[in-house]
Design a protein around this motif. Sequence first.
Motif, PDB file in Angstrom:
ATOM      1  N   ALA A 201       0.821  -1.338   0.303  1.00  0.00           N
ATOM      2  CA  ALA A 201      -0.232   0.154   0.041  1.00  0.00           C
ATOM      3  C   ALA A 201       0.862   1.231   0.121  1.00  0.00           C
ATOM      4  CB  ALA A 201      -0.837  -0.078   1.223  1.00  0.00           C
ATOM      5  N   SER A 202       1.911   1.167   0.677  1.00  0.00           N
ATOM      6  CA  SER A 202       2.972   2.623   0.897  1.00  0.00           C
ATOM      7  C   SER A 202       3.579   2.599  -0.556  1.00  0.00           C
ATOM      8  CB  SER A 202       4.079   2.098   1.800  1.00  0.00           C
ATOM      9  OG  SER A 202       3.343   2.115   3.287  1.00  0.00           O
ATOM     10  N   ARG A 203       3.862   1.332  -1.150  1.00  0.00           N
ATOM     11  CA  ARG A 203       4.357   1.471  -2.631  1.00  0.00           C
ATOM     12  C   ARG A 203       3.633   2.263  -3.530  1.00  0.00           C
ATOM     13  NH1 ARG A 203       8.091  -2.674  -0.762  1.00  0.00           N
ATOM     14  NH2 ARG A 203       6.332  -4.713  -1.210  1.00  0.00           N
ATOM     15  N   SER A 204       2.271   1.634  -3.386  1.00  0.00           N
ATOM     16  CA  SER A 204       1.178   2.113  -4.454  1.00  0.00           C
ATOM     17  C   SER A 204       0.908   3.654  -4.196  1.00  0.00           C
ATOM     18  CB  SER A 204      -0.127   1.454  -4.100  1.00  0.00           C
ATOM     19  OG  SER A 204      -1.140   1.974  -4.974  1.00  0.00           O
ATOM     20  N   LYS A 205       1.019   4.163  -2.740  1.00  0.00           N
ATOM     21  CA  LYS A 205       0.782   5.653  -2.616  1.00  0.00           C
ATOM     22  C   LYS A 205       1.764   6.349  -3.249  1.00  0.00           C
ATOM     23  CE  LYS A 205      -0.067   8.727   1.216  1.00  0.00           C
ATOM     24  NZ  LYS A 205      -0.279   8.648   2.735  1.00  0.00           N
ATOM     25  N   TYR A 206       3.197   5.921  -3.279  1.00  0.00           N
ATOM     26  CA  TYR A 206       4.166   6.979  -3.570  1.00  0.00           C
ATOM     27  C   TYR A 206       4.633   6.732  -4.761  1.00  0.00           C
ATOM     28  CZ  TYR A 206       3.953   8.389   1.323  1.00  0.00           C
ATOM     29  OH  TYR A 206       3.639   9.069   2.546  1.00  0.00           O
ATOM     30  N   GLY A 207       3.803   5.716  -5.835  1.00  0.00           N
ATOM     31  CA  GLY A 207       4.182   5.608  -7.097  1.00  0.00           C
ATOM     32  C   GLY A 207       5.253   4.508  -7.242  1.00  0.00           C
ATOM     33  N   LEU A 208       5.815   3.738  -6.425  1.00  0.00           N
ATOM     34  CA  LEU A 208       6.724   2.937  -6.273  1.00  0.00           C
ATOM     35  C   LEU A 208       6.503   1.409  -6.595  1.00  0.00           C
ATOM     36  CD1 LEU A 208       8.298   4.489  -3.151  1.00  0.00           C
ATOM     37  CD2 LEU A 208       8.922   4.965  -5.658  1.00  0.00           C
ATOM     38  N   SER A 209       5.053   1.229  -7.132  1.00  0.00           N
ATOM     39  CA  SER A 209       4.723  -0.273  -6.969  1.00  0.00           C
ATOM     40  C   SER A 209       5.587  -1.358  -8.231  1.00  0.00           C
ATOM     41  CB  SER A 209       3.362  -0.362  -7.545  1.00  0.00           C
ATOM     42  OG  SER A 209       2.432   0.135  -6.134  1.00  0.00           O
ATOM     43  N   ASN A 210       5.777  -0.542  -9.120  1.00  0.00           N
ATOM     44  CA  ASN A 210       6.869  -1.383 -10.397  1.00  0.00           C
ATOM     45  C   ASN A 210       7.980  -1.738 -10.125  1.00  0.00           C
ATOM     46  OD1 ASN A 210       4.381  -1.236 -11.717  1.00  0.00           O
ATOM     47  ND2 ASN A 210       4.743   0.639 -12.715  1.00  0.00           N
ATOM     48  N   TYR A 211       8.514  -1.232  -8.754  1.00  0.00           N
ATOM     49  CA  TYR A 211       9.999  -1.448  -8.523  1.00  0.00           C
ATOM     50  C   TYR A 211      10.528  -2.077  -7.172  1.00  0.00           C
ATOM     51  CZ  TYR A 211       9.656   2.293 -11.773  1.00  0.00           C
ATOM     52  OH  TYR A 211       9.458   3.219 -13.157  1.00  0.00           O
ATOM     53  N   ARG A 212      11.566  -2.427  -7.395  1.00  0.00           N
ATOM     54  CA  ARG A 212      12.214  -2.964  -6.176  1.00  0.00           C
ATOM     55  C   ARG A 212      12.962  -1.942  -5.567  1.00  0.00           C
ATOM     56  NH1 ARG A 212      14.351  -9.391  -6.618  1.00  0.00           N
ATOM     57  NH2 ARG A 212      12.330 -10.268  -7.369  1.00  0.00           N
ATOM     58  N   ILE A 213      12.691  -1.505  -4.223  1.00  0.00           N
ATOM     59  CA  ILE A 213      12.867   0.072  -3.888  1.00  0.00           C
ATOM     60  C   ILE A 213      14.229  -0.356  -2.652  1.00  0.00           C
ATOM     61  CG2 ILE A 213      12.155   1.864  -2.468  1.00  0.00           C
ATOM     62  CD1 ILE A 213      11.160   1.615  -5.414  1.00  0.00           C
ATOM     63  N   LEU A 214      15.188   0.523  -3.247  1.00  0.00           N
ATOM     64  CA  LEU A 214      16.341   0.637  -2.304  1.00  0.00           C
ATOM     65  C   LEU A 214      16.027   2.168  -1.822  1.00  0.00           C
ATOM     66  CD1 LEU A 214      19.281  -0.450  -4.628  1.00  0.00           C
ATOM     67  CD2 LEU A 214      18.089  -1.848  -2.866  1.00  0.00           C
ATOM     68  N   MET A 215      16.072   2.297  -0.528  1.00  0.00           N
ATOM     69  CA  MET A 215      15.852   3.539   0.032  1.00  0.00           C
ATOM     70  C   MET A 215      16.848   4.368   0.779  1.00  0.00           C
ATOM     71  SD  MET A 215      12.470   4.742   2.267  1.00  0.00           S
ATOM     72  CE  MET A 215      11.325   4.497   0.771  1.00  0.00           C
ATOM     73  N   PHE A 216      17.342   5.617   0.506  1.00  0.00           N
ATOM     74  CA  PHE A 216      17.963   6.296   1.433  1.00  0.00           C
ATOM     75  C   PHE A 216      17.283   7.386   1.964  1.00  0.00           C
ATOM     76  CE2 PHE A 216      20.846   9.950   2.144  1.00  0.00           C
ATOM     77  CZ  PHE A 216      21.968   9.347   3.010  1.00  0.00           C
ATOM     78  N   PRO A 217      16.835   7.169   3.289  1.00  0.00           N
ATOM     79  CA  PRO A 217      15.702   8.138   3.627  1.00  0.00           C
ATOM     80  C   PRO A 217      16.206   9.708   4.414  1.00  0.00           C
ATOM     81  CG  PRO A 217      16.019   6.575   5.414  1.00  0.00           C
ATOM     82  CD  PRO A 217      16.907   6.266   4.026  1.00  0.00           C
ATOM     83  N   GLY A 218      17.051  10.128   3.718  1.00  0.00           N
ATOM     84  CA  GLY A 218      17.602  11.496   4.221  1.00  0.00           C
ATOM     85  C   GLY A 218      18.456  12.379   3.136  1.00  0.00           C
ATOM     86  N   ALA A 219      19.216  13.146   3.498  1.00  0.00           N
ATOM     87  CA  ALA A 219      19.808  14.139   2.625  1.00  0.00           C
ATOM     88  C   ALA A 219      21.154  13.601   2.350  1.00  0.00           C
ATOM     89  CB  ALA A 219      20.052  15.387   3.288  1.00  0.00           C
ATOM     90  N   PRO A 220      21.308  13.402   1.031  1.00  0.00           N
ATOM     91  CA  PRO A 220      22.672  12.861   0.390  1.00  0.00           C
ATOM     92  C   PRO A 220      23.696  13.971   0.340  1.00  0.00           C
ATOM     93  CG  PRO A 220      20.848  12.536  -1.328  1.00  0.00           C
ATOM     94  CD  PRO A 220      20.231  13.438  -0.091  1.00  0.00           C
TER      95      PRO A 220
END
Length: 389
Positions: A201-220
């Motif tokens: 549901a989270s992936r769907s909400k943020y438009g990420l459903s079609n992918y395997r997600i690596l996440m960096f949840p911060g400021a690069p």
Amino acid sequence: MANQLKFSLVVSDLSGGGTVRAYLLAQVLKQLNYDVEVVGFNFGKDLYAIPPDGIPVISIAGSNYPQFFGSARQLRQKLSGDVIYAVKPKPTSFGVALLDKLSRHRPVLVDMDDWELSWHGGFDWKYQPGIKQFARDILKSNGALRFPDHPVYINWMESLVKWADGITIDTEFLQDRFGGVYVPNGKDTEMFNPDKYDPEASRSKYGLSNYRILMFPGAPRPHKGVEDVLIALDKLNRDDLRLVIVGGSPYDNYDEQLISKWGRWIIKLPKKPVEAMPEIVAAAHVVVVPQRDTVVARAQFPLKLTDGMAMGKPVISTCVGDIPEILADTGYLVEPSAPEQIAAQIEVIFNDFDTATVKGRKARTRCIEKYSTSTMATTLASVINKLYK
């Protein structure tokens, strides 16, 4: 008496990175039933981070010397706490707090989540100007020594840390240099609870459903090693993989540089308040924290680690600073600046995602035991109790 105390957390720049640690400490103090406020200068336009619910923030416009003395007086007038808690040993936080201690005799704590001089060369930093350069630095309106947090002044502040009534730090590196009580960057593991969220549901909400997600949840930033993940994605060249960056850098155009070179792999989400982050992190398959081996990184406790651990995600990180101790056997550790090793671990995780999920759950258990806000609260309570013995 203790629970009637109010804490004023002083932040050097509300448009800078120290606000994240300040908000975290404020949340922990509230958990201990203290009243809190965050008071700080703002040398930019926007707040670096969105304040958590229930944390009042008072902003004072920052300025350079000599006008800064007037700004500092304004800030001191806003400090209504019984205890002043300076975040970072800078003139704009700890310096103001020490002035307040001299005049109003309120106890002062100082917190360090970075080695501030590491941003200016660390052990190699020197200020040795000639007479003419020194005159320009101090007399010109934009001279280097007109900036309140010039490294010369930070160096002075670090030498005065011993005059604080208590010191808190978040890494072994900082404890070795300054002493103090270890208060790591914890996470509210009730808020960051994966059982409350549906990853699909989270992936769907943020438009990420079609992918395997690596996440960096911060400021690069360059020392955080995001480029190494992107190089790894180039090596793997799999269309189903994406790196999601949340918030981005407020300091410069580094995000845009990454997107211009690796835009194929990057999805950038806007900055969100802390309350929204669990739902976003829930969308990740893997959280990546690829710190490079720099003195800046060795002095830090990356907040992204506990984002991933609390949410029970497989975490890929590097053998830098305290990270191996924080993750222990609950994550996937690689050498710093080794994109090929990151690529290999990505394949290991997705080739056996069930095992990776079990490891992520172990990471959550470890986070609850050692790196939760409840653990922070227990330690911080002991620091506060010593103020009144």
